[in-house]
Scaffold this motif. Structure first.
Motif, PDB file in Angstrom:
ATOM      1  N   LEU A 104       0.857  -1.187   0.000  1.00 16.20           N
ATOM      2  CA  LEU A 104       0.000   0.000   0.000  1.00 16.20           C
ATOM      3  C   LEU A 104       0.895   1.239   0.000  1.00 16.20           C
ATOM      4  O   LEU A 104       1.639   1.464   0.949  1.00 16.20           O
ATOM      5  CB  LEU A 104      -0.892  -0.028   1.239  1.00 16.20           C
ATOM      6  N   VAL A 105       0.841   2.023  -1.076  1.00 14.78           N
ATOM      7  CA  VAL A 105       1.760   3.159  -1.212  1.00 14.78           C
ATOM      8  C   VAL A 105       0.978   4.458  -1.393  1.00 14.78           C
ATOM      9  O   VAL A 105      -0.127   4.460  -1.921  1.00 14.78           O
ATOM     10  CB  VAL A 105       2.722   2.961  -2.414  1.00 14.78           C
ATOM     11  N   PRO A 106       1.553   5.584  -0.950  1.00 11.25           N
ATOM     12  CA  PRO A 106       0.866   6.870  -1.129  1.00 11.25           C
ATOM     13  C   PRO A 106       0.924   7.326  -2.584  1.00 11.25           C
ATOM     14  O   PRO A 106       1.989   7.306  -3.201  1.00 11.25           O
ATOM     15  CB  PRO A 106       1.653   7.823  -0.222  1.00 11.25           C
ATOM     16  N   ALA A 107      -0.221   7.721  -3.115  1.00  9.31           N
ATOM     17  CA  ALA A 107      -0.276   8.272  -4.473  1.00  9.31           C
ATOM     18  C   ALA A 107      -0.346   9.786  -4.349  1.00  9.31           C
ATOM     19  O   ALA A 107      -1.404  10.405  -4.475  1.00  9.31           O
ATOM     20  CB  ALA A 107      -1.485   7.721  -5.219  1.00  9.31           C
ATOM     21  N   VAL A 119      -4.267   9.571  -0.383  1.00 10.93           N
ATOM     22  CA  VAL A 119      -4.646   8.342  -1.081  1.00 10.93           C
ATOM     23  C   VAL A 119      -3.534   7.319  -0.927  1.00 10.93           C
ATOM     24  O   VAL A 119      -2.375   7.594  -1.244  1.00 10.93           O
ATOM     25  CB  VAL A 119      -4.903   8.616  -2.580  1.00 10.93           C
ATOM     26  N   LEU A 120      -3.890   6.145  -0.444  1.00  9.89           N
ATOM     27  CA  LEU A 120      -2.964   5.017  -0.357  1.00  9.89           C
ATOM     28  C   LEU A 120      -3.538   3.905  -1.231  1.00  9.89           C
ATOM     29  O   LEU A 120      -4.728   3.580  -1.126  1.00  9.89           O
ATOM     30  CB  LEU A 120      -2.826   4.530   1.085  1.00  9.89           C
ATOM     31  N   THR A 121      -2.722   3.329  -2.111  1.00 13.37           N
ATOM     32  CA  THR A 121      -3.273   2.366  -3.067  1.00 13.37           C
ATOM     33  C   THR A 121      -2.340   1.190  -3.317  1.00 13.37           C
ATOM     34  O   THR A 121      -1.121   1.309  -3.222  1.00 13.37           O
ATOM     35  CB  THR A 121      -3.603   3.073  -4.404  1.00 13.37           C
ATOM     36  N   GLN A 122      -2.940   0.060  -3.637  1.00 15.35           N
ATOM     37  CA  GLN A 122      -2.213  -1.112  -4.122  1.00 15.35           C
ATOM     38  C   GLN A 122      -2.250  -1.169  -5.645  1.00 15.35           C
ATOM     39  O   GLN A 122      -1.581  -2.003  -6.240  1.00 15.35           O
ATOM     40  CB  GLN A 122      -2.859  -2.396  -3.573  1.00 15.35           C
ATOM     41  N   ASP A 123      -3.052  -0.309  -6.245  1.00 21.49           N
ATOM     42  CA  ASP A 123      -3.320  -0.355  -7.691  1.00 21.49           C
ATOM     43  C   ASP A 123      -2.391   0.597  -8.440  1.00 21.49           C
ATOM     44  O   ASP A 123      -2.493   1.816  -8.298  1.00 21.49           O
ATOM     45  CB  ASP A 123      -4.791   0.016  -7.937  1.00 21.49           C
ATOM     46  N   GLY A 124      -1.513   0.043  -9.247  1.00 19.89           N
ATOM     47  CA  GLY A 124      -0.570   0.865  -9.993  1.00 19.89           C
ATOM     48  C   GLY A 124      -1.234   1.818 -10.962  1.00 19.89           C
ATOM     49  O   GLY A 124      -0.690   2.885 -11.264  1.00 19.89           O
ATOM     50  N   ARG A 125      -2.414   1.456 -11.459  1.00 21.34           N
ATOM     51  CA  ARG A 125      -3.118   2.357 -12.383  1.00 21.34           C
ATOM     52  C   ARG A 125      -3.535   3.641 -11.675  1.00 21.34           C
ATOM     53  O   ARG A 125      -3.467   4.730 -12.255  1.00 21.34           O
ATOM     54  CB  ARG A 125      -4.352   1.656 -12.955  1.00 21.34           C
ATOM     55  N   GLU A 226     -10.944  13.366  10.842  1.00 22.11           N
ATOM     56  CA  GLU A 226      -9.488  13.327  10.918  1.00 22.11           C
ATOM     57  C   GLU A 226      -9.031  12.046  11.630  1.00 22.11           C
ATOM     58  O   GLU A 226      -9.579  11.664  12.656  1.00 22.11           O
ATOM     59  CB  GLU A 226      -8.978  14.565  11.666  1.00 22.11           C
ATOM     60  N   GLY A 227      -8.041  11.386  11.033  1.00 24.19           N
ATOM     61  CA  GLY A 227      -7.507  10.165  11.619  1.00 24.19           C
ATOM     62  C   GLY A 227      -8.269   8.911  11.226  1.00 24.19           C
ATOM     63  O   GLY A 227      -7.871   7.809  11.601  1.00 24.19           O
ATOM     64  N   GLN A 228      -9.366   9.054  10.463  1.00 20.13           N
ATOM     65  CA  GLN A 228     -10.140   7.893  10.031  1.00 20.13           C
ATOM     66  C   GLN A 228      -9.970   7.670   8.525  1.00 20.13           C
ATOM     67  O   GLN A 228      -9.438   8.522   7.811  1.00 20.13           O
ATOM     68  CB  GLN A 228     -11.614   8.061  10.404  1.00 20.13           C
ATOM     69  N   TRP A 229     -10.424   6.510   8.052  1.00 20.49           N
ATOM     70  CA  TRP A 229     -10.211   6.126   6.658  1.00 20.49           C
ATOM     71  C   TRP A 229     -11.441   5.418   6.107  1.00 20.49           C
ATOM     72  O   TRP A 229     -12.315   4.983   6.845  1.00 20.49           O
ATOM     73  CB  TRP A 229      -8.987   5.214   6.533  1.00 20.49           C
ATOM     74  N   ARG A 230     -11.452   5.322   4.773  1.00 27.39           N
ATOM     75  CA  ARG A 230     -12.493   4.554   4.097  1.00 27.39           C
ATOM     76  C   ARG A 230     -11.928   4.012   2.790  1.00 27.39           C
ATOM     77  O   ARG A 230     -10.888   4.467   2.310  1.00 27.39           O
ATOM     78  CB  ARG A 230     -13.735   5.411   3.822  1.00 27.39           C
ATOM     79  N   TYR A 231     -12.617   3.031   2.220  1.00 21.09           N
ATOM     80  CA  TYR A 231     -12.222   2.515   0.911  1.00 21.09           C
ATOM     81  C   TYR A 231     -12.771   3.410  -0.205  1.00 21.09           C
ATOM     82  O   TYR A 231     -13.849   3.996  -0.060  1.00 21.09           O
ATOM     83  CB  TYR A 231     -12.767   1.100   0.702  1.00 21.09           C
ATOM     84  N   LEU A 232     -12.022   3.488  -1.298  1.00 14.90           N
ATOM     85  CA  LEU A 232     -12.560   4.108  -2.510  1.00 14.90           C
ATOM     86  C   LEU A 232     -13.657   3.195  -3.025  1.00 14.90           C
ATOM     87  O   LEU A 232     -13.436   1.993  -3.232  1.00 14.90           O
ATOM     88  CB  LEU A 232     -11.461   4.262  -3.559  1.00 14.90           C
ATOM     89  N   SER A 233     -14.846   3.728  -3.216  1.00 16.85           N
ATOM     90  CA  SER A 233     -15.977   2.912  -3.640  1.00 16.85           C
ATOM     91  C   SER A 233     -15.834   2.477  -5.096  1.00 16.85           C
ATOM     92  O   SER A 233     -15.173   3.165  -5.891  1.00 16.85           O
ATOM     93  CB  SER A 233     -17.282   3.691  -3.466  1.00 16.85           C
ATOM     94  N   PRO A 234     -16.449   1.354  -5.467  1.00 12.17           N
ATOM     95  CA  PRO A 234     -16.344   0.866  -6.854  1.00 12.17           C
ATOM     96  C   PRO A 234     -16.830   1.881  -7.893  1.00 12.17           C
ATOM     97  O   PRO A 234     -16.366   1.876  -9.028  1.00 12.17           O
ATOM     98  CB  PRO A 234     -17.235  -0.383  -6.850  1.00 12.17           C
TER      99      PRO A 234
END
Length: 238
Positions: A104-107, A119-125, A226-234
């Motif tokens: 998981l890397v910062p974009a 944004v933190l992502t596993q998706d290279g795209r 602040e300090g919380q997270w969520r998934y990017l929705s489909p």
């Protein structure tokens, strides 16, 4: 493969190593193989399935956390991604899995003194879209400032923030900078040099006392605490 938007370069290397890439129907196993425009590149279904499992996470980064690797004793924002910090209003159907923390890397980065949408992502795209050389995704910030000279910032200096400043020997791309209220500016940029907004403000006599990123492309920070997270929705796209 990267230019076709199939994946990132790193993912392409992984897929080639696993034998998931074909050129004109033949498996390519050697990195750096030359392909002509007339040849057809295809990938196996396993690659698409693996890519579909990769997640992108949005976090409202607090002050005191770094975006990437731990440094100078400060923790990376990724340590906040745990079940108890997931926003209760997250509407994504994704269930938390420890594997979501792998690779998981910062974009795009936020400095340690800044807050807001990271944004933190596993998706290279996704990473390529947001921080690639040819990205056209803009980012919006709310910046609280103090003018270090008598009076109020002249309109001519505000115009310089929009276009006309140079940094590191190169002209900055045009930006959209306007007053949000008496002591807060809205900055919309399409580039992200290190501490760019703070340095821009210094050039016209402004001191930044607070900086918050509120939007990346079409994705907004919204009410994410602040300090919380969520998934990017489909159904969300930057």
């Amino acid at each position: 493969m990267s230019e076709l938007g199939l994946c990132s370069r790193r993912e392409a290397d992984e897929w080639i190593a696993k034998g998931w890439v074909r050129v004109d129907g033949k498996v390519v196993s050697e990195l750096g193989t030359k392909v002509t425009p007339s040849q057809k590149v295809t990938v196996e279904r396993q690659a698409a399935a693996e890519q579909a499992r990769r997640v992108t996470i949005l976090i409202n980064k607090p002050v005191g956390y770094v975006s990437g690797q731990a440094e100078d004793g400060y923790q990376p924002a990724v340590v906040l991604i745990k079940p108890e910090n997931r926003w209760e209003e997250d509407r994504s159907p994704e269930r938390f899995d420890r594997n979501h923390l792998r690779s998981l890397v910062p974009a795009g980065r936020l400095d340690i003194d800044s807050v807001g949408l990271l944004v933190l992502t596993q998706d290279g795209r996704v990473a390529k879209q947001l921080i690639g050389e040819n990205t056209n995704v803009d980012k919006e910030y709310l910046v609280r400032v103090e003018y270090t000279k008598p009076g109020r910032l002249p309109d001519s200096e505000l115009q310089k923030l929009n276009h006309g400043l140079w940094m590191d020997g190169k002209p900055l791309l045009p930006a959209k900078v306007r007053w949000q209220n008496d002591d807060q500016l809205s900055f919309t940029l399409r580039e992200g040099k290190k501490r760019q907004i703070r340095r821009m403000c210094e050039m016209v006599g402004l001191r930044v006392v607070g900086l918050k990123r509120v939007r990346i492309g079409r994705v907004k920070l919204g009410n994410l605490p602040e300090g919380q997270w969520r998934y990017l929705s489909p159904d969300e796209r930057f």
